[in-house]
Design an enzyme around this catalytic site. Structure first.
Site, PDB file in Angstrom:
ATOM      1  N   LYS A 116       3.136  48.750 -30.406  1.00  0.00           N
ATOM      2  CA  LYS A 116       2.912  48.273 -28.922  1.00  0.00           C
ATOM      3  C   LYS A 116       3.584  49.016 -27.855  1.00  0.00           C
ATOM      4  O   LYS A 116       2.910  49.204 -26.974  1.00  0.00           O
ATOM      5  CB  LYS A 116       3.433  46.626 -28.972  1.00  0.00           C
ATOM      6  CG  LYS A 116       3.010  45.817 -29.844  1.00  0.00           C
ATOM      7  CD  LYS A 116       1.486  45.668 -30.031  1.00  0.00           C
ATOM      8  CE  LYS A 116       0.867  45.641 -31.510  1.00  0.00           C
ATOM      9  NZ  LYS A 116      -0.434  45.751 -31.634  1.00  0.00           N
ATOM     10  N   GLU A 200       9.144  42.865 -20.671  1.00  0.00           N
ATOM     11  CA  GLU A 200       8.110  42.879 -19.809  1.00  0.00           C
ATOM     12  C   GLU A 200       8.409  41.624 -18.736  1.00  0.00           C
ATOM     13  O   GLU A 200       8.851  40.693 -19.259  1.00  0.00           O
ATOM     14  CB  GLU A 200       6.749  42.608 -20.323  1.00  0.00           C
ATOM     15  CG  GLU A 200       6.128  43.844 -21.229  1.00  0.00           C
ATOM     16  CD  GLU A 200       4.749  43.574 -21.691  1.00  0.00           C
ATOM     17  OE1 GLU A 200       4.358  42.304 -21.483  1.00  0.00           O
ATOM     18  OE2 GLU A 200       4.279  44.398 -22.556  1.00  0.00           O
ATOM     19  N   HIS A 235      -1.335  31.418 -31.149  1.00  0.00           N
ATOM     20  CA  HIS A 235      -1.975  32.656 -31.437  1.00  0.00           C
ATOM     21  C   HIS A 235      -3.328  32.661 -32.166  1.00  0.00           C
ATOM     22  O   HIS A 235      -3.707  34.131 -32.697  1.00  0.00           O
ATOM     23  CB  HIS A 235      -0.810  33.752 -31.723  1.00  0.00           C
ATOM     24  CG  HIS A 235       0.351  33.774 -30.986  1.00  0.00           C
ATOM     25  ND1 HIS A 235       0.011  34.528 -29.537  1.00  0.00           N
ATOM     26  CD2 HIS A 235       1.558  33.252 -30.794  1.00  0.00           C
ATOM     27  CE1 HIS A 235       1.466  34.191 -28.961  1.00  0.00           C
ATOM     28  NE2 HIS A 235       2.029  33.456 -29.804  1.00  0.00           N
ATOM     29  N   ARG A 292     -10.608  47.235 -34.914  1.00  0.00           N
ATOM     30  CA  ARG A 292     -11.572  46.748 -36.046  1.00  0.00           C
ATOM     31  C   ARG A 292     -12.813  45.884 -35.225  1.00  0.00           C
ATOM     32  O   ARG A 292     -12.567  45.698 -34.174  1.00  0.00           O
ATOM     33  CB  ARG A 292     -10.531  45.700 -36.864  1.00  0.00           C
ATOM     34  CG  ARG A 292     -10.189  44.562 -35.883  1.00  0.00           C
ATOM     35  CD  ARG A 292      -9.240  43.596 -36.862  1.00  0.00           C
ATOM     36  NE  ARG A 292      -9.014  42.516 -35.716  1.00  0.00           N
ATOM     37  CZ  ARG A 292      -8.197  42.251 -35.050  1.00  0.00           C
ATOM     38  NH1 ARG A 292      -7.087  43.094 -35.037  1.00  0.00           N
ATOM     39  NH2 ARG A 292      -8.212  41.116 -34.347  1.00  0.00           N
TER      40      ARG A 292
HETATM   41  C1  MV4 Z   1       2.151  38.354 -22.562  1.00  0.00           C
HETATM   42  C2  MV4 Z   1       2.275  36.927 -22.016  1.00  0.00           C
HETATM   43  C3  MV4 Z   1       2.675  36.680 -20.867  1.00  0.00           C
HETATM   44  N1  MV4 Z   1       3.416  37.939 -20.190  1.00  0.00           N
HETATM   45  N2  MV4 Z   1       2.970  39.171 -22.155  1.00  0.00           N
HETATM   46  C4  MV4 Z   1       1.137  36.919 -27.049  1.00  0.00           C
HETATM   47  C5  MV4 Z   1       0.690  37.903 -28.209  1.00  0.00           C
HETATM   48  C6  MV4 Z   1       0.649  39.376 -27.729  1.00  0.00           C
HETATM   49  N3  MV4 Z   1      -0.584  40.294 -28.345  1.00  0.00           N
HETATM   50  C7  MV4 Z   1       0.882  39.376 -26.398  1.00  0.00           C
HETATM   51  N4  MV4 Z   1       1.031  38.078 -26.006  1.00  0.00           N
HETATM   52  C8  MV4 Z   1       1.241  37.426 -24.559  1.00  0.00           C
HETATM   53  N5  MV4 Z   1       1.934  38.467 -24.087  1.00  0.00           N
HETATM   54  C9  MV4 Z   1       3.234  38.978 -20.736  1.00  0.00           C
HETATM   55  N6  MV4 Z   1       4.201  39.898 -20.121  1.00  0.00           N
HETATM   56  C10 MV4 Z   1       1.626  36.090 -22.863  1.00  0.00           C
HETATM   57  C11 MV4 Z   1       1.217  36.512 -24.044  1.00  0.00           C
HETATM   58  C12 MV4 Z   1       0.695  35.110 -24.837  1.00  0.00           C
HETATM   59  C13 MV4 Z   1      -0.654  35.255 -25.476  1.00  0.00           C
HETATM   60  C14 MV4 Z   1      -1.643  36.558 -24.979  1.00  0.00           C
HETATM   61  C15 MV4 Z   1      -2.763  36.415 -25.577  1.00  0.00           C
HETATM   62  C16 MV4 Z   1      -3.448  35.388 -26.030  1.00  0.00           C
HETATM   63  C17 MV4 Z   1      -2.632  34.407 -26.350  1.00  0.00           C
HETATM   64  C18 MV4 Z   1      -1.437  34.141 -25.831  1.00  0.00           C
HETATM   65  C19 MV4 Z   1      -0.604  33.308 -26.053  1.00  0.00           C
HETATM   66  C20 MV4 Z   1       0.753  33.207 -25.701  1.00  0.00           C
HETATM   67  C21 MV4 Z   1       1.458  34.159 -25.151  1.00  0.00           C
END
Ligand code: MV4
Length: 511
Positions: A116, A200, A235, A292
């Site tokens: 990441k 972040e 998720h 993918r």
């Molecule tokens: C975040 C966020 C809020 N702020 N980053 C969750 C998994 C990872 N791929 C990134 N994720 C998130 N990053 C910041 N700076 C909220 C999430 C997140 C989320 C993102 C996409 C789809 C579902 C989610 C569920 C909870 C939190």
């Protein structure tokens, strides 16, 4: 074009790839574990080879065995689907080194997007907006507090090797930082064998919007528009749609350009997806790239008219994309993931034999499934059994169509997410598009917990039951009327634990 392709997967995506092969005139080779000896993908492929016992670590994850099988049967290419080996850099490399074609991005692109922090650094260098934060792992809590002071609380700690929300912690004040960093680190170490954590700014209440891209090996890369994937729980996405109510043509163009820039920076070839957070003010931030084909690809197929899996294979065989401009979505598509989980019991996995299966059909309905009547659903693999996808001219019509299709669907023998989806389709927030990544978890009580039917529904059900009872005595036979479906999207027994019905004393013997 290849003459033979090995499908290194199971379930609905294996069938999806086999169908693409059939239409391209490519012979397909399925692989299967002992648990899948009778599975539809084994029967539908032109050939099938057993690769091991049920656990995926001994079958679908055995990359070396799968490559040996491909060579033995004379396949020229391997399609990994999603999950399993699809994003393992070593496997993509091993396939190439075995002289076979990998239907996916170069191993180097998988690696570039795998970490990441590396993906963030790459995105920044390509001018792709990311959430404000650090690009490197933190040394200690003091450094994390300094960064938090710069961006302001709340902040989010994330595992550098991350994915799926593992090793993520929201921090709302200096005093919480040390403990949060410790627990994020230990979870990251356990999940990824790497305890690097970065920080972040935390984005509150965003949507999850992703952009599908397609890149050929001749330097062409295009955006196929967005998918809205905010309806998720822990998720796990449950519902996806294309386009998104939150994306204007102007925003689509900007997000598409950025996704293409990220893909080009990674040397990307084949189908890929850039994930973004879209905040309430219309700001978007790149999160990561999925290297993918994704579960939710069909909604993009329906609004673009492209067959993405065929294009994956055509790109892998060296074909050039016939378009250079981004595609404009037509109409509206929605996908519901049909899983063997019981929403009324905390999404507990449900197992058993599918005794009866009736599939929806009619205008604008697509079923991408991996099950049939007689299938045994166990605990060895992902609970996603199938995807129900609809396409219509407008979002409102697509919702009505999905509701109708879900009512047509019958799966007997196990619990599924069907009724959960019916309740979402009926929900005013969903209908108005007023959703975020937090929406489902905030409304689970109303959506996933059985609701006692209201008086009008109860009265209708009782009336139906009385009519059924009268008909039955008139015929002197067993009733087959639909008394149990009189209460929409909920079984009366499940809805009330049977109590109201028993109190009414009218339904005895009907179910
Ligand atoms: C975040 C966020 C809020 N702020 N980053 C969750 C998994 C990872 N791929 C990134 N994720 C998130 N990053 C910041 N700076 C909220 C999430 C997140 C989320 C993102 C996409 C789809 C579902 C989610 C569920 C909870 C939190």
């Amino acid at each position: 074009m290849f003459t033979k392709l090995l499908v290194a997967n199971r379930g609905e995506i294996a069938l999806r790839i086999i169908r693409a092969c059939q239409e391209l005139g490519v012979r397909s080779v399925a692989v299967y574990s002992d648990a899948d000896a009778q599975a539809p993908h084994v029967r539908e492929a032109d050939e099938a080879v057993r690769i091991g016992p049920a656990p995926s670590s001994e079958s679908y994850l055995k990359g070396d065995v799968i490559i040996e099988v491909a060579k033995r049967v004379g396949a020229q290419a391997i399609h990994p689907g999603y999950g399993f080996l699809s994003e393992r850099e070593w496997f993509a490399r091993a396939v190439r080194e075995a002289g076979l074609v990998w239907v996916g991005p170069p191993a180097e692109a998988i690696a570039a997007m795998g970490s990441k922090t590396a993906a963030r650094t790459l995105a920044i260098s390509a001018g792709v907006p990311v959430v404000p934060g650090t690009a490197q792992g933190l040394t200690d809590a003091a450094e994390a507090r300094t960064v938090a002071a710069k961006y302001g609380y709340p902040v989010l700690l994330k595992a550098a090797a991350g994915g799926g929300g593992k090793g993520m912690r929201i921090v709302r004040a200096d005093g919480e930082m040390a403990a949060a960093l410790d627990s994020a680190r230990s979870e990251a170490r356990k999940s990824f064998g790497d305890d690097a954590v970065y920080v972040e700014k935390y984005i509150e209440g965003p949507r999850h919007v992703e952009i599908q891209v397609l890149a050929d090996s001749h330097g062409n890369c295009i955006s196929l528009g967005e998918r809205e994937c905010s309806v998720q729980r822990r998720h796990q996405k449950m519902i996806e749609e294309a386009p998104s109510v939150a994306v204007t043509p102007e925003l689509r163009k900007r997000m598409g350009d950025v996704a293409v820039a990220a893909a080009k920076a990674a040397g990307y070839v084949n189908a890929g997806t850039c994930e973004f957070l879209l905040d309430r003010d219309g700001n978007f931030y790149f999160l990561e790239m999925n290297t993918r084909i994704q579960v939710e690809h069909p909604v993009t197929e329906l609004v673009t008219g492209l067959d993405l899996v065929q294009w994956q294979i055509r790109i892998a065989s060296g074909e050039k994309l016939p378009f250079t401009e981004p595609l404009v979505p037509r109409g509206w598509a929605i996908e519901c993931r049909i899983t063997s989980e019981d929403p009324a019991n905390g999404f507990l996995p449900s197992t058993g034999r599918i005794e009866h299966l009736h599939l929806p059909s009619g205008p604008g309905v697509r079923w991408d499934g991996g099950i049939e009547a007689g299938s045994e659903v166990g605990l060895f693999y992902d609970p996603m059994l199938a995807k129900l996808i609809v396409h219509a001219a407008t979002r409102e019509q697509a919702i009505a169509r999905m509701h109708r299709a879900l009512l047509e669907l019958t799966i007997d023998g196990i619990e599924t997410s069907r009724e959960f989806h019916l309740r979402v389709m009926e929900h005013p927030d969903w209908q108005s598009g007023n959703i975020s990544i937090q929406w489902l978890e905030q409304h689970l009580d109303a959506i996933a917990t059985p609701q006692p039917p209201d008086d009008a529904v109860l009265a209708a059900a009782v009336a139906a039951a009385l009519i059924a009872e009268r008909d039955r005595s008139a015929r002197g036979g067993v009733s087959t009327t639909a008394a149990s479906s009189a209460a929409p999207s909920s079984s009366p027994a499940a809805a009330t634990g049977g109590d109201a019905w028993r109190r009414a004393g009218l339904l005895d013997g009907l179910r």
